[in-house]
Motif scaffolding. Structure first.
Motif, PDB file in Angstrom:
ATOM      1  N   MET A  20      45.175  25.639  45.626  1.00 25.31           N
ATOM      2  CA  MET A  20      44.348  26.694  45.031  1.00 25.31           C
ATOM      3  C   MET A  20      42.939  26.154  44.818  1.00 25.31           C
ATOM      4  N   PRO A  21      41.927  26.872  45.234  1.00 27.19           N
ATOM      5  CA  PRO A  21      40.570  26.360  45.022  1.00 27.19           C
ATOM      6  C   PRO A  21      40.221  26.370  43.541  1.00 27.19           C
ATOM      7  N   GLY A  38      28.997  35.560  46.944  1.00 25.90           N
ATOM      8  CA  GLY A  38      29.685  36.624  46.220  1.00 25.90           C
ATOM      9  C   GLY A  38      31.088  36.268  45.767  1.00 25.90           C
ATOM     10  N   ARG A  39      31.493  35.029  46.003  1.00 27.29           N
ATOM     11  CA  ARG A  39      32.839  34.651  45.604  1.00 27.29           C
ATOM     12  C   ARG A  39      32.890  34.340  44.106  1.00 27.29           C
ATOM     13  N   ALA A  40      34.088  34.456  43.566  1.00 22.18           N
ATOM     14  CA  ALA A  40      34.247  34.208  42.136  1.00 22.18           C
ATOM     15  C   ALA A  40      34.314  32.708  41.868  1.00 22.18           C
TER      16      ALA A  40
ATOM     17  N   ASP B 200      26.087  43.076  43.042  1.00 17.45           N
ATOM     18  CA  ASP B 200      27.008  42.861  44.159  1.00 17.45           C
ATOM     19  C   ASP B 200      28.455  42.734  43.665  1.00 17.45           C
ATOM     20  N   PHE B 201      29.363  42.885  44.600  1.00 18.73           N
ATOM     21  CA  PHE B 201      30.797  42.832  44.290  1.00 18.73           C
ATOM     22  C   PHE B 201      31.286  41.385  44.394  1.00 18.73           C
ATOM     23  N   LEU B 202      31.949  40.912  43.353  1.00 23.67           N
ATOM     24  CA  LEU B 202      32.543  39.569  43.415  1.00 23.67           C
ATOM     25  C   LEU B 202      33.905  39.691  44.088  1.00 23.67           C
ATOM     26  N   ARG B 203      34.018  39.139  45.266  1.00 24.41           N
ATOM     27  CA  ARG B 203      35.315  39.219  45.956  1.00 24.41           C
ATOM     28  C   ARG B 203      36.254  38.139  45.425  1.00 24.41           C
ATOM     29  N   PHE B 205      38.802  35.225  45.401  1.00 24.04           N
ATOM     30  CA  PHE B 205      39.117  34.175  46.381  1.00 24.04           C
ATOM     31  C   PHE B 205      40.068  33.175  45.750  1.00 24.04           C
ATOM     32  N   TYR B 215      39.552  43.690  40.381  1.00 27.34           N
ATOM     33  CA  TYR B 215      38.123  43.383  40.551  1.00 27.34           C
ATOM     34  C   TYR B 215      37.322  44.643  40.866  1.00 27.34           C
TER      35      TYR B 215
END
Lengths: 163, 251
Positions: A20-21, A38-40, B200-203, B205, B215
């Motif tokens: 898991m990252p 845009g990643r969490a 923006d949308f946080l995808r 991951f 989300y």
């Protein structure tokens, strides 16, 4: 007697968890903040004063505890040492240890990133009685560093996305 | 015999395709919970305050379309072939009062007061007994996106493979305030201000559909908060502008 199937399932689970990252990403201080893709991800910038920020970022992100401890000995400032150790313990999931260090660093240190880190640690410890939005608002209002401000604003976003 | 076999096949395919519909998961993960709309006010220096108070009356939401959130099927495409079945579902997911944790009118009022005290040249509260009062109608408010799920199922004798993907598109949120600034009984400003959200949308991951739906709800509520924040800041700027030209204050 533990069955072979149980051990196999446990091993598979552990390998999945280890893949898991991590949700935190430690970077050198001058990097562009968080919204890269845009990643969490929760960004933490290392303090500007340290000599080898990229090395510290690598050691924490890769969880190289022994090498990190050696490198930490070269840092002379006590608050910077506590801050770095707190980041490393937060990253390693040792939240009580992370708290013990960061709680002794003045909140306004490192352009108020110490305040963000303390909030991160308390959030990971599931302290729900704090008004995190207020904390991030205070940081956004007080810091002079645009990157730290961006981090505070994005942390407030995570509050919504994680619940 | 042949007709009953084809009936079974059709029923099996219908079951397969309907079981791939994301509606049930959306109803649970998107519509079934709430997200806080609290936002961070834009940082900046507080101006010098004049000795004047402005009351912000609780806003009224007059947009009849803004009620409870909806998940509406807008289009379904199914390709039933002999060895391949593909499907695409389009659902419009919109935010309503029941997805927002805070009571929206009270939240907008308290945010106006906070922004007024942060950036106004006046002190702000919720009383209507001040020389200046601001009344607001929220006459347009929406936050929606198109949730798209595509999938396929390929089967050949005893072998089968399948896959699916989920995405969301669309303009997230818009909010318009129709506001009146009163000096005593007299209306001195009567304007509308509308803003779109630009965040923006946080995808999530790594990706999983449940987290994606959660989300998406968070994003749409957050987008609504962003549009509201812009309007609130514009209203406070306008009140500042009007007060600056008031002879009573500038004497």
């Amino acid at each position: 007697m533990i069955s072979k199937n149980f051990l196999l399932a446990l091993a598979m689970l552990m390998s999945v968890v280890s893949c898991m990252p991590p949700k935190y990403l430690i970077t050198a201080p001058k990097s562009v903040p968080s919204d890269v893709d845009g990643r969490a991800k929760k960004f933490i910038f290392l303090p500007k004063g340290i000599e080898t920020p990229n090395k510290f970022a690598y050691l924490i992100n890769k969880n190289r505890t022994a090498a990190f401890t050696e490198e930490l000995k070269k840092v002379s400032d006590a608050d910077t040492r506590r801050f770095l150790r707190s980041i490393q313990n937060l990253f390693a999931g040792k939240y009580s240890l992370a708290y013990n260090d960061i709680v002794n660093v003045p909140r306004s240190s490192f352009d108020y990133e110490a305040q963000i880190l303390l909030a991160d640690v308390l959030h990971e410890m599931h302290v729900d009685t704090l008004n995190y939005q207020r904390i991030y608002q205070r940081v956004a209002d007080s810091t002079k560093d645009e990157n730290i401000r961006a981090i505070a604003i994005k942390r407030n976003r995570f509050l919504k996305y994680e619940k | 015999m042949r007709s009953s076999l084809s009936t079974i096949l059709i029923i099996a395919m219908a079951l397969l395709v309907s079981s791939c519909s994301p509606y049930g998961r959306l109803a649970k993960d998107f519509a079934g919970k709430q997200t806080s709309i609290q936002f961070i006010h834009s940082p900046g220096k507080s101006p010098v305050k004049f000795n004047i108070s402005v009351g912000f009356v609780k806003p009224v939401i007059t947009d009849a379309a803004f009620k409870s959130g909806q998940i509406k099927n807008v289009k379904t495409e199914i390709i039933p072939a002999i060895i391949y079945t593909g499907w695409t579902y389009f659902y419009e997911c919109s935010i309503g009062r029941n997805q927002v944790k805070e009571k929206l009118d009270s939240f907008v009022q308290s945010s106006l007061v906070e922004e007024g005290n942060r950036k106004g040249i006046f002190t702000a509260d919720t009383s209507s007994n001040h020389p200046y009062t601001v009344e607001i109608e929220i006459d347009s408010i929406r936050s929606a996106a198109i949730h798209k799920t595509t999938g396929h199922f390929v089967y050949l004798f005893f072998f089968a493979t399948w896959g699916s993907s989920t995405n969301a598109t669309g303009n997230p949120a818009y909010c318009r305030f129709h506001y009146r600034l009163r000096k005593g009984e007299k209306v001195i400003v009567d304007k509308s201000i509308g803003n779109y959200s630009t965040i923006d949308f946080l995808r999530p991951f790594p990706f999983d559909e449940k987290t994606f739906n959660v989300y998406l709800r968070a994003y749409l509520v957050e987008s609504l908060g962003d549009a509201i924040r812009k309007n609130i800041e514009a209203v406070v700027r306008e009140v500042n502008r009007e007060l600056r030209v008031d002879p009573m204050l500038t004497q």
